[in-house]
Write a protein that holds these residues in place. Structure first.
Motif, PDB file in Angstrom:
ATOM      1  N   ASN A 177      37.703  53.817  49.880  1.00  0.00           N
ATOM      2  CA  ASN A 177      36.357  54.868  49.601  1.00  0.00           C
ATOM      3  C   ASN A 177      36.761  56.247  49.193  1.00  0.00           C
ATOM      4  O   ASN A 177      36.027  56.820  48.381  1.00  0.00           O
ATOM      5  N   LYS A 178      37.632  56.891  50.067  1.00  0.00           N
ATOM      6  CA  LYS A 178      38.337  58.120  49.934  1.00  0.00           C
ATOM      7  C   LYS A 178      38.718  58.560  48.341  1.00  0.00           C
ATOM      8  O   LYS A 178      38.274  59.402  47.886  1.00  0.00           O
ATOM      9  N   TYR A 179      39.460  57.480  47.715  1.00  0.00           N
ATOM     10  CA  TYR A 179      39.939  57.777  46.335  1.00  0.00           C
ATOM     11  C   TYR A 179      39.076  57.002  45.303  1.00  0.00           C
ATOM     12  O   TYR A 179      39.683  57.020  44.269  1.00  0.00           O
ATOM     13  N   GLY A 180      37.812  56.867  45.584  1.00  0.00           N
ATOM     14  CA  GLY A 180      36.908  56.297  44.541  1.00  0.00           C
ATOM     15  C   GLY A 180      37.347  54.955  43.792  1.00  0.00           C
ATOM     16  O   GLY A 180      37.175  54.865  42.730  1.00  0.00           O
ATOM     17  N   VAL A 181      37.871  54.105  44.739  1.00  0.00           N
ATOM     18  CA  VAL A 181      38.254  52.673  44.146  1.00  0.00           C
ATOM     19  C   VAL A 181      37.013  51.940  44.141  1.00  0.00           C
ATOM     20  O   VAL A 181      35.971  51.830  44.676  1.00  0.00           O
ATOM     21  N   THR A 182      36.940  51.457  42.870  1.00  0.00           N
ATOM     22  CA  THR A 182      35.879  50.489  42.616  1.00  0.00           C
ATOM     23  C   THR A 182      36.054  49.009  42.143  1.00  0.00           C
ATOM     24  O   THR A 182      35.171  48.314  42.175  1.00  0.00           O
ATOM     25  N   ASP A 183      37.446  48.824  42.225  1.00  0.00           N
ATOM     26  CA  ASP A 183      37.634  47.517  42.194  1.00  0.00           C
ATOM     27  C   ASP A 183      38.894  47.094  42.608  1.00  0.00           C
ATOM     28  O   ASP A 183      39.878  48.311  43.151  1.00  0.00           O
ATOM     29  N   GLU A 184      39.386  45.889  42.728  1.00  0.00           N
ATOM     30  CA  GLU A 184      40.673  45.737  43.546  1.00  0.00           C
ATOM     31  C   GLU A 184      41.426  44.168  42.996  1.00  0.00           C
ATOM     32  O   GLU A 184      40.604  43.540  42.428  1.00  0.00           O
ATOM     33  N   MET A 185      42.538  44.256  43.229  1.00  0.00           N
ATOM     34  CA  MET A 185      43.310  42.807  43.090  1.00  0.00           C
ATOM     35  C   MET A 185      44.156  42.548  44.300  1.00  0.00           C
ATOM     36  O   MET A 185      44.520  43.307  45.030  1.00  0.00           O
ATOM     37  N   SER A 186      44.626  41.287  44.259  1.00  0.00           N
ATOM     38  CA  SER A 186      45.460  40.948  45.134  1.00  0.00           C
ATOM     39  C   SER A 186      46.467  40.168  44.915  1.00  0.00           C
ATOM     40  O   SER A 186      46.590  39.310  43.993  1.00  0.00           O
ATOM     41  N   VAL A 187      47.847  40.331  45.527  1.00  0.00           N
ATOM     42  CA  VAL A 187      48.819  39.798  45.112  1.00  0.00           C
ATOM     43  C   VAL A 187      49.894  39.767  46.260  1.00  0.00           C
ATOM     44  O   VAL A 187      49.650  40.801  47.177  1.00  0.00           O
ATOM     45  N   GLY A 188      50.909  39.124  46.530  1.00  0.00           N
ATOM     46  CA  GLY A 188      51.596  39.039  47.711  1.00  0.00           C
ATOM     47  C   GLY A 188      52.934  39.775  47.464  1.00  0.00           C
ATOM     48  O   GLY A 188      53.441  40.455  46.346  1.00  0.00           O
ATOM     49  N   SER A 189      53.786  40.149  48.436  1.00  0.00           N
ATOM     50  CA  SER A 189      55.104  40.739  48.493  1.00  0.00           C
ATOM     51  C   SER A 189      55.053  41.988  48.036  1.00  0.00           C
ATOM     52  O   SER A 189      54.351  42.674  47.733  1.00  0.00           O
ATOM     53  N   SER A 190      56.378  42.357  47.334  1.00  0.00           N
ATOM     54  CA  SER A 190      56.520  43.880  46.836  1.00  0.00           C
ATOM     55  C   SER A 190      55.909  43.861  45.390  1.00  0.00           C
ATOM     56  O   SER A 190      55.828  44.822  44.776  1.00  0.00           O
ATOM     57  N   LEU A 191      55.306  42.755  45.145  1.00  0.00           N
ATOM     58  CA  LEU A 191      54.797  43.009  43.663  1.00  0.00           C
ATOM     59  C   LEU A 191      53.623  44.059  43.598  1.00  0.00           C
ATOM     60  O   LEU A 191      52.926  44.447  42.720  1.00  0.00           O
ATOM     61  N   LYS A 192      53.088  44.187  44.864  1.00  0.00           N
ATOM     62  CA  LYS A 192      51.874  45.329  45.136  1.00  0.00           C
ATOM     63  C   LYS A 192      52.301  46.630  44.336  1.00  0.00           C
ATOM     64  O   LYS A 192      51.683  47.314  43.691  1.00  0.00           O
ATOM     65  N   PHE A 193      53.489  46.943  44.797  1.00  0.00           N
ATOM     66  CA  PHE A 193      54.330  48.182  44.364  1.00  0.00           C
ATOM     67  C   PHE A 193      54.347  48.079  42.715  1.00  0.00           C
ATOM     68  O   PHE A 193      54.069  49.158  42.006  1.00  0.00           O
ATOM     69  N   CYS A 194      54.677  46.942  42.158  1.00  0.00           N
ATOM     70  CA  CYS A 194      54.940  46.603  40.820  1.00  0.00           C
ATOM     71  C   CYS A 194      53.644  46.955  40.129  1.00  0.00           C
ATOM     72  O   CYS A 194      53.561  47.294  38.845  1.00  0.00           O
ATOM     73  N   MET A 195      52.622  46.427  40.643  1.00  0.00           N
ATOM     74  CA  MET A 195      51.321  46.536  40.072  1.00  0.00           C
ATOM     75  C   MET A 195      50.972  47.924  39.694  1.00  0.00           C
ATOM     76  O   MET A 195      50.313  48.175  38.658  1.00  0.00           O
ATOM     77  N   VAL A 196      51.232  48.833  40.642  1.00  0.00           N
ATOM     78  CA  VAL A 196      50.976  50.154  40.451  1.00  0.00           C
ATOM     79  C   VAL A 196      51.866  50.611  39.232  1.00  0.00           C
ATOM     80  O   VAL A 196      51.592  51.474  38.601  1.00  0.00           O
ATOM     81  N   ALA A 197      53.144  50.343  39.296  1.00  0.00           N
ATOM     82  CA  ALA A 197      54.040  50.768  38.592  1.00  0.00           C
ATOM     83  C   ALA A 197      53.602  50.456  37.042  1.00  0.00           C
ATOM     84  O   ALA A 197      53.831  51.277  36.017  1.00  0.00           O
ATOM     85  N   GLU A 198      53.068  49.239  36.886  1.00  0.00           N
ATOM     86  CA  GLU A 198      52.892  48.885  35.318  1.00  0.00           C
ATOM     87  C   GLU A 198      51.463  49.266  35.012  1.00  0.00           C
ATOM     88  O   GLU A 198      50.876  49.022  34.075  1.00  0.00           O
ATOM     89  N   GLY A 199      50.684  49.940  35.861  1.00  0.00           N
ATOM     90  CA  GLY A 199      49.507  50.409  35.486  1.00  0.00           C
ATOM     91  C   GLY A 199      48.105  49.246  35.647  1.00  0.00           C
ATOM     92  O   GLY A 199      47.212  49.760  35.218  1.00  0.00           O
ATOM     93  N   LYS A 200      48.502  48.225  36.342  1.00  0.00           N
ATOM     94  CA  LYS A 200      47.438  47.201  36.497  1.00  0.00           C
ATOM     95  C   LYS A 200      46.625  47.559  37.740  1.00  0.00           C
ATOM     96  O   LYS A 200      45.423  47.347  37.812  1.00  0.00           O
ATOM     97  N   ALA A 201      47.129  48.283  38.447  1.00  0.00           N
ATOM     98  CA  ALA A 201      46.625  48.985  39.723  1.00  0.00           C
ATOM     99  C   ALA A 201      46.756  50.433  39.822  1.00  0.00           C
ATOM    100  O   ALA A 201      47.887  50.931  39.243  1.00  0.00           O
ATOM    101  N   ASP A 202      46.049  51.243  40.759  1.00  0.00           N
ATOM    102  CA  ASP A 202      46.060  52.674  40.849  1.00  0.00           C
ATOM    103  C   ASP A 202      46.604  53.165  42.299  1.00  0.00           C
ATOM    104  O   ASP A 202      47.165  54.247  42.265  1.00  0.00           O
ATOM    105  N   LEU A 203      46.339  52.346  43.179  1.00  0.00           N
ATOM    106  CA  LEU A 203      46.461  52.521  44.720  1.00  0.00           C
ATOM    107  C   LEU A 203      46.992  51.332  45.260  1.00  0.00           C
ATOM    108  O   LEU A 203      46.457  50.313  45.308  1.00  0.00           O
ATOM    109  N   TYR A 204      47.659  51.660  46.352  1.00  0.00           N
ATOM    110  CA  TYR A 204      48.192  50.832  47.263  1.00  0.00           C
ATOM    111  C   TYR A 204      48.185  51.505  48.401  1.00  0.00           C
ATOM    112  O   TYR A 204      48.935  52.297  48.811  1.00  0.00           O
ATOM    113  N   TYR A 205      47.419  50.947  49.535  1.00  0.00           N
ATOM    114  CA  TYR A 205      47.550  51.548  51.128  1.00  0.00           C
ATOM    115  C   TYR A 205      47.896  50.285  51.967  1.00  0.00           C
ATOM    116  O   TYR A 205      47.126  49.253  51.647  1.00  0.00           O
TER     117      TYR A 205
END
Length: 256
Positions: A177-205
């Motif tokens: 909420n703090k960063y204005g997230v309006t959508d989300e995606m779910s994935v396992g393992s270190s692939l979460k970092f990779c989703m941000v790296a390739e621009g499919k996601a913008d934030l991982y907490y």
């Protein structure tokens, strides 16, 4: 930086992935257990991948120390003096391996003075390689196709958060909420970092605990793609490695 190129780590990760798949696809090992019990398929896959990685790293970089999930009991008094070392998770994504959803990875990172300066995240089931090196960028390669450069999104609004396929927390909601997230995606393992790296996601907490080998390679990739990573849920302290306790605090990855 150690006199090496990130490309030297790619065949090592692929060989470890092949060792994992041999067990993963073995019909005699089809009933994967949900704990790392002795002689379980998961434990055998962990050990097989670890043996491949450690042997290759020792052969190619004999003077560089190694910390891995399968060889983690090195006293802090010893490793605290290490300026450079490899940090390895031979099989990241225990629950993904058990669920047989293919979202588990081989992680190899190089740490220098507490920071991940290069890392490889390899997904054996899809033959997808993410890799990044400080100052040289981040890349994705699928099979034998040419590698593609990765860059974070830098989105100012309508941000997408990547969340764990196996973990979640109430604290995450506050950060999103703090960063204005309006959508989300779910994935396992270190692939979460990779989703941000390739621009499919913008934030991982991540609020819950992880170990240093769980995050190092992914962090190297996402930083090389232009992201930032901090301890906790504020943009104050950079995330570093080789702590006395290898248990990580929570962290925040921002691609903007």
């Amino acid at each position: 930086m150690l006199n090496m190129d990130i490309l030297q780590l790619l065949p090592i990760a692929k060989a470890a992935g092949a060792a994992i798949l041999k067990i993963y696809h073995d019909p005699n090992q089809s009933n994967v257990v949900d704990y790392k019990a002795d002689d379980s398929p998961l434990t055998l896959a962990d050990q097989a991948a670890n043996e491949v990685i450690v042997a290759a790293l020792r052969k190619n970089f004999p003077e560089t120390h190694i910390i891995s999930e399968e060889g983690k009991d090195i006293p802090y008094e010893v490793r605290s003096k290490w300026e450079t070392f490899f940090l390895v998770d031979p099989l990241d994504g225990t629950k993904e391996f058990i669920k047989r959803n293919g979202q588990f990875t081989v992680n190899i990172a190089l740490i220098e003075n507490g920071k991940p300066v290069m890392g490889v995240v390899y997904t054996p089931v899809t033959d997808t390689m993410y890799y990044g090196q400080a100052g040289k960028g981040a890349f994705k390669q699928v099979g034998d196709a040419p590698a593609e450069a990765l860059k974070v999104n830098q989105k100012a609004e309508n941000r997408i958060a990547v969340r764990s396929a196996s973990h979640a927390s109430h604290e995450e909601e506050e950060v999103l909420n703090k960063y204005g997230v309006t959508d989300e995606m779910s994935v396992g393992s270190s692939l979460k970092f990779c989703m941000v790296a390739e621009g499919k996601a913008d934030l991982y907490y991540r609020h819950g605990p992880t170990m240093e080998w769980d995050t190092a390679a992914g962090q190297a990739v996402v930083l090389a793609a232009g992201a930032r990573m901090y301890i906790g849920n504020t943009e104050e302290t950079e995330f570093t490695y080789n702590k006395e306790n290898l248990l990580n605090p929570g962290f925040l990855v921002l691609g903007f």
